[in-house]
Design an enzyme around this catalytic site. Structure first.
Site, short mmCIF file in Angstrom:
data_model
loop_
_atom_site.label_atom_id
_atom_site.label_comp_id
_atom_site.label_asym_id
_atom_site.label_seq_id
_atom_site.Cartn_x
_atom_site.Cartn_y
_atom_site.Cartn_z
N GLY A 70 5.30 0.98 6.23
CA GLY A 70 6.19 0.11 6.52
C GLY A 70 7.48 0.19 5.94
O GLY A 70 7.56 0.83 4.97
N GLY A 119 1.32 2.24 6.05
CA GLY A 119 1.20 1.87 7.54
C GLY A 119 0.96 3.05 8.29
O GLY A 119 0.39 3.01 9.27
N GLU A 142 0.17 1.81 -2.68
CA GLU A 142 0.90 0.51 -2.79
C GLU A 142 0.68 -0.13 -4.19
O GLU A 142 1.75 -0.84 -4.70
CB GLU A 142 -0.09 -0.57 -1.90
CG GLU A 142 0.36 -0.42 -0.45
CD GLU A 142 -0.57 0.72 0.28
OE1 GLU A 142 -0.41 1.04 1.22
OE2 GLU A 142 -1.31 1.17 -0.35
N ASP A 150 -3.45 -2.04 2.21
CA ASP A 150 -3.68 -2.87 3.54
C ASP A 150 -3.82 -1.94 4.59
O ASP A 150 -4.45 -0.87 4.57
CB ASP A 150 -2.62 -3.96 3.51
CG ASP A 150 -1.25 -3.23 3.70
OD1 ASP A 150 -0.99 -2.06 3.54
OD2 ASP A 150 -0.49 -4.30 4.55
#
Length: 353
Positions: A70, A119, A142, A150
């Site tokens: 992301g 992502g 992350e 995530d």
């Protein structure tokens, strides 16, 4: 005269029976923004009942990778600008797309060629047919920015062999294509110089008709992953009940590699490590991808709204680039006994699904 119209960030087209979705932001290794997520979602919704589209292919433009994750710079700007609700909207849209890919009624083929992280794993890791190459570099990095995996990454990590889920989730280490197949993040290994032929076969080859059978025509056995040989030591250390005990076990192993992993963990954000360990183990027991995404959503919005380490991690790594984050707290020893409890119990203002 030159055409000043910017190129679309997702290329959408059909070729034979194939619907192609190509992330088209190569200057940023195809990092996802909200607009790209909306295009992907809207197109998949439109193709759901389009009888001309029998297979969907997701890939990335450029040689560097499918998707680096992301757009965390934009995330940083939203949070520090007091626009955290925009961040929540982004995550809800992204996670809905991850679930859509996993549940799609037509075969989705993902080419995780080159860098595919964060992502990008959310797009590639939940496809029906997941392809890697000798150039593939997969990771959920992350914790390197004081955050937690995530996009359904905990669902995949929780199903990796042994305790590799804890290992890759906490350290953010990179997987090769062969590693990804072994860990369950990918299904097939196809050399990168055969990808164009694979795309053409998926679009136009009528016999065999199934995409899995077509991919098998291009699948090759990669060089063996080194991970199986490491599993006993990884399992012994990363089965410990807490991050602090994982670090202690790594030091006690006495091996150079184990000491290096311990040193790495001791330099990462303590809170992110504890939250991530909790998340991977919760996802291992989850009923499905959606339940894992809901657990991630709680933790992610806790970081966005309640804890400073995410903003600090992005600042240090990607904004100021001083590589000198000041975590709060700074060490594992300073954490409360159940430092993951608040993130685990956080209730977002808006539900995910």
């Amino acid at each position: 005269m030159t055409d000043s119209t910017p190129a679309p960030r997702v290329l959408v087209r059909t070729e034979g029976a194939l619907g192609r979705l190509t992330l088209n932001r190569p200057e940023a290794i195809n990092a996802l923004d909200r607009g790209m997520i909306e295009i992907l979602t809207q197109t998949l919704d439109a193709w759901r009942d389009d009888t001309d589209v029998q297979i969907v292919l997701i890939d990335g433009e450029g040689e560097r990778g499918m998707c680096a994750g992301g757009d965390v710079r934009a995330l940083h700007a939203q949070i520090v600008g007091g626009r955290a609700e925009e961040t929540a909207e982004f995550f809800r849209a992204e996670y809905a797309l991850n679930a859509l890919i996993a549940e799609y009624p037509k075969p989705v083929v993902a080419l995780a060629d080159g860098i595919t992280m964060g992502g990008g794993i959310g797009l590639a890791g939940h496809a029906a047919i997941r392809i890697v190459t000798e150039r593939s570099k997969l990771a959920m990095p992350e914790t390197r920015i004081g955050f937690t995996p995530d996009v359904g990454g905990t669902w995949l990590l929780g199903r990796a062999p042994g305790r590799f889920g804890e290992y890759f989730g906490l350290t953010g280490q990179t997987m090769s294509g062969a590693d990804a197949v072994y860990l369950g993040f990918a299904d097939h290994f196809v050399p990168s110089d055969r990808l164009d032929a694979l795309r053409e076969a998926l679009a136009f080859r009528a016999d065999p008709t199934g995409p899995s059978e077509i991919v098998l025509l291009f699948d090759e056995t990669p060089e063996p992953s080194a991970l199986p040989a490491l599993r006993p030591a990884i399992d012994e250390a990363f089965s410990a009940p807490t991050v602090a005990e994982i670090v202690d076990r790594l030091h006690a192993q006495g091996a150079t590699d184990a000491a290096a992993i311990a040193d790495l963990l001791e330099g990462l954000a303590p809170t992110a490590l504890v939250v991530t360990l909790d998340a991977v183990r919760e996802a291992r027991e989850a009923s499905g991808l959606r339940a894992a995404l809901e657990g991630e959503y709680r933790r992610v919005l806790w970081f966005v709204n309640e804890h400073p380490d995410l903003v600090e991690g992005i600042r240090a790594q990607l904004v100021d680039k001083d590589r000198d984050p000041h975590w709060q707290p700074a060490t594992l020893a300073e954490l409360d006994s159940d430092a993951g409890a608040d993130a685990r119990a956080y209730v977002p203002r808006h539900p995910l699904f």
